[in-house]
Enzyme design. Structure first.
Site, PDB file in Angstrom:
ATOM      1  N   ASP A   1       0.875  -1.162   0.000  1.00 56.68           N
ATOM      2  CA  ASP A   1       0.000   0.000   0.000  1.00 56.68           C
ATOM      3  C   ASP A   1       0.921   1.223   0.000  1.00 56.68           C
ATOM      4  OD1 ASP A   1      -2.046   1.772  -0.002  1.00 56.68           O
ATOM      5  OD2 ASP A   1      -3.135   0.875   1.671  1.00 56.68           O
TER       6      ASP A   1
HETATM    7  C1  BGC Z   1      -4.897   3.400  -0.122  1.00 49.87           C
HETATM    8  C2  BGC Z   1      -4.955   2.410  -1.265  1.00 49.87           C
HETATM    9  C3  BGC Z   1      -4.703   3.121  -2.570  1.00 49.87           C
HETATM   10  C4  BGC Z   1      -3.356   3.806  -2.493  1.00 49.87           C
HETATM   11  C5  BGC Z   1      -3.008   4.538  -3.763  1.00 49.87           C
HETATM   12  C6  BGC Z   1      -3.626   4.243  -0.157  1.00 49.87           C
HETATM   13  O1  BGC Z   1      -3.704   5.288   0.758  1.00 49.87           O
HETATM   14  O2  BGC Z   1      -4.970   2.719   1.100  1.00 49.87           O
HETATM   15  O3  BGC Z   1      -6.207   1.769  -1.289  1.00 49.87           O
HETATM   16  O4  BGC Z   1      -4.760   2.209  -3.635  1.00 49.87           O
HETATM   17  O5  BGC Z   1      -3.377   4.742  -1.443  1.00 49.87           O
HETATM   18  O6  BGC Z   1      -3.797   5.663  -3.911  1.00 49.87           O
END
Ligand code: BGC
Length: 759
Positions: A227
């Site tokens: 993530d």
């Molecule tokens: C989120 C993800 C997301 C990623 C990219 C993170 O803060 O938890 O779900 O895909 O950011 O934007």
């Protein structure tokens, strides 16, 4: 992992490939692997042209906004979800996106979860089936899917540090189960490792999670991406089985140094390169942009699908017959509530996209009923700044109308990625407005817009019908009008329980934890598993949803096909006078009084049936060992325990229409008996029982066995065999060793005879 180290590529190059080159691109190297463009997801394509952010702050290229997972979850319709996946892929490919960062598939452990709108359900079976369909759809379109957030990412509070403290059984039976199904059946291109820790270990640096479970047990052969910002220690993450750190932190030197110091095997880097190359082989070359006209045509088609999906997603919670609205008499309909005019159709955070066009229910109803029939009053301001005058005008409109359709819901600021809610109540000013409207309106229909569950208990008696509209995507306004007017029949079913009170919820005492620790005290009893086991009243149960017709269930037959394999067959008839769709549900659990710590009933199958009036359909669903098994934490394996199992078929987890019982002899696995196994465990094992009988003939207690009080016998049962040495029964270390050897030998005989199996 490759055994051979690839000496043709410099370590520095290999290290650079294990991280992105910017917020959305993986690093490429000519002749080695191409870069991939990743984009959020999940319910629309969030393609940022330049720079970019992971928080949904900056704008992105307009894209079709499909209903988020909270809504799609209520469709209980994998075929439809697959079509949404295909449509997303078409739009993603047109915008040159290689991997769409979705679906989100964490379980809704608590109704307060700030990101519940991005997740399908409180149930792993339903989540797994829908997420697999999503992945299959996306990947059928040549785009990679990335399931997230692996794993046990069930809250936003302290989300980047919190440790989810969860027992092994709940992990396997509930929190990992949906991921396992998707990985095994839909083969996603990527898995995104979560921000949180699991029992103290960061999910993005956990070798047990990322390698042993994900790759070795489930056979995942894709790329694990972190993530955004989840990696603290890149070397530990690579060692654990993470492939790609996103976005880059500029720490390639640390990776190179770790390899040089011998702290990180170079073969770990080779494994990443191999997986990235495999991804390239799967996805092919870089995507070609399409012309503006082609893109416009894709978006038009996708808006139609978004409307169809939205109409399937809404759940008719209650209806005394006021819906569908009678459009024959052209008497007035008061449309009340700002959300009718300014819809809430998606959630906040990284999934927020720029829609290509948004329909409002007010416009859709006005267009179809006419301006002379519809009278609108906003009633409240979404930000809570409304005043008495606004409410008064709404009450006046309601009093003059035949029916008031009142749009209520959660404002944007009440729920989002990044924080959890603290209440499940609707804003007080909205409830106050409803009370005033209900006092004057002949009939009241409530339409809800919310990403997380809202409580209805305080006000539901004011409503003749309630349509739970969740967040329905950009075409939700048209879809809502379709349903209210009966152009389509509602068919959604709740994918999560609506409790009477927040305090009734099993997660209530421990969510979201304190001091960085969130204890999953309810264990496997998540959502309806708890409510049904405790027989606690709820506002609307898991699986509930009405439509404009009725269904009858009949003829349940459960036919054994093989050992621990049955076929469950039953019929469903549309006994009303309109077309309708029913989602028939199969729940299975240990029979009353057996295996008391397991949930009474768990969703194990479902089928959607489109039926004309008078039509009957027969459903057959498989019931196999996989549906009966439980996780044996001591033996670290799945097991089917012998006993009776209740099979329930119905229209919700509470509305059970048909019942049967099946008996299973269990999986007949003989786990090793040791000196530490209790007398009860010895007694439960066919070999142990025989061997122990001989011992009981020898110990001094045995002669008086008949006079031993029952509570003493029960106490005896919980004593590990070895401990008998301490109780003056003449049992010695040699006796214990002899018994263990005898039991082993007897077990081997039983296994050789084919009556039992090895673990
Ligand atoms: C989120 C993800 C997301 C990623 C990219 C993170 O803060 O938890 O779900 O895909 O950011 O934007």
């Amino acid at each position: 992992m490759p055994d051979q180290i690839d000496r043709t590529l410099p370590i520095e190059l290999k290290a650079s490939l294990t991280s992105g080159s910017d917020t959305w691109h993986s690093t490429g190297a000519p002749g080695v692997v191409r870069p991939f463009l990743l984009a959020d997801g999940p319910h629309g394509v969030r393609r940022q042209r330049e720079g970019g952010d992971a928080l949904g702050i900056g704008n992105s290229v307009p894209a079709t906004c499909f209903p988020p997972a909270v809504a799609l979850g209520s469709t209980w319709d994998p075929a439809l979800v697959r079509r949404v996946g295909e449509a997303l892929a078409e739009e993603a490919a047109a915008l040159e996106v290689d991997v769409l960062l979705g679906p989100g598939m964490n379980l809704k452990r608590s109704p307060l979860g700030g990101r519940n709108f991005e997740y399908f359900s409180e149930d792993p079976h339903l989540t797994g089936r829908l997420a697999a369909a999503y992945v299959e759809g996306i990947q059928a379109g040549g785009v990679g899917a990335c399931v997230k957030h692996f794993a046990v990412n069930n809250q936003e509070t302290d989300r980047m540090r919190v440790s989810a403290e969860v027992d092994q059984r709940a992990l396997h039976e509930v929190y990992l189960r949906a991921f396992e199904h998707v990985v095994r059946t839909a083969r996603p291109a990527m898995v995104m490792s979560a921000y949180n820790r699991i029992n103290g270990v960061p999910a993005s640096e956990d070798p047990w999670l990322l390698t042993r479970v994900l790759r070795e047990e489930w056979g995942f052969d894709g790329v694990v991406v972190s993530d955004w910002g989840a990696v603290d220690d890149r070397v530990a993450a690579l060692r654990a089985g993470l492939d790609l750190e996103m976005p880059p932190t500029g720490t390639d030197d640390e990776v190179v140094a770790a390899v040089e110091r011998g702290e990180l095997a170079e073969s770990a880097l080779d494994a990443v390169v191999e997986r990235l190359r495999r991804l390239e082989a799967r996805l092919g070359g870089a995507k070609e942009p399409v012309s503006e006209q082609e893109l416009a045509a894709i978006r038009d088609r996708n808006t139609d699908l978004a409307r169809e999906a939205a109409a399937r997603s809404a759940v008719l919670l209650a209806n005394d017959g006021v819906l569908p609205l009678d459009r024959s008499s052209r008497t007035s309909v008061a449309v009340i509530g700002e959300f009718a005019r300014t819809p809430r159709f998606q959630g906040g955070g990284s999934s927020r996209i720029v829609p290509t066009g948004v329909s409002s229910a007010l416009d859709a109803l006005t267009a179809r009923l006419g301006t002379d029939v519809v009278r609108f009053a906003p009633g409240y301001a979404v930000d809570g700044s409304g005043d008495e005058a606004l409410a008064r005008a709404a009450v006046e409109a309601a009093g003059a109308a035949r029916v008031a359709v009142v749009f209520l819901g959660l404002p944007e600021h009440a729920e989002s990625e990044g924080f959890d809610r603290t209440t499940i109540d609707l804003p007080a000013d909205q409830v106050g407005l409803l009370e005033q409207v209900a006092a004057v309106a002949p009939r009241v229909v409530v339409v809800l817009s919310n990403g997380g569950v809202v409580s209805v208990a305080r006000w539901q008696h004011h409503a003749n019908a309630i349509l739970e509209g969740w967040l329905l995507g950009q075409a939700g306004g048209e879809a809502t009008a379709d349903l209210l007017l009966g152009d389509r029949a509602p068919s959604g079913k709740l994918a999560e329980t609506i409790p009477l009170r927040l305090a009734d919820h099993p997660s209530y005492p421990t969510f979201p934890g304190v001091d960085g620790v969130s204890v999953y005290g309810e264990s496997v009893h998540v959502g309806y598993r708890h409510f049904d086991a405790a027989d606690r009243p709820v506002a609307f149960p898991f699986g509930h949803g009405l439509t404009y017709t009725r269904f009858e269930y009949s003829d349940l037959r459960v036919v054994e096909q093989a050992e621990n394999t049955w076929e469950v067959a039953f019929s469903v008839t549309n006994t009303g006078d309109r077309d309708g769709r029913e989602v028939a549900q199969l729940y299975v659990g240990p029979a009353e009084g057996q295996q008391p710590t397991r949930p009474r009933a768990e969703l194990r199958g479902f089928a959607a049936l489109d039926l004309r009036p008078g039509e009957t359909a027969t459903v057959t669903l498989p019931l196999t060992a996989a549906e009966l098994q439980t996780w044996d934490a001591r033996g670290q394996r799945w097991t089917v325990l012998p006993g009776d199992y209740a099979v329930r078929v119905g229209a919700s987890s509470r509305d059970v229409r048909l019942r049967a019982t099946v008996h299973s002899d269990g999986d007949r696995v003989l786990a090793p008996l040791t000196a530490q196994s209790t007398i009860a465990e010895w007694q439960a094992d066919p070999a142990g029982q025989q061997v122990l009988a001989a011992l009981l003939g020898r110990v001094s207690l045995a002669g008086r066995a008949s006079s031993v009080a029952p509570e003493l016998v029960r106490m005896f049962l919980s004593i590990p065999l070895d401990k008998l040495r301490s109780f003056g029964l003449g049992v010695t270390a040699a006796t214990v060793a002899d018994l263990v050897a005898q039991a082993q030998a007897r077990q081997e005989e039983l296994i050789a005879a084919g009556t039992y199996r090895r673990p």
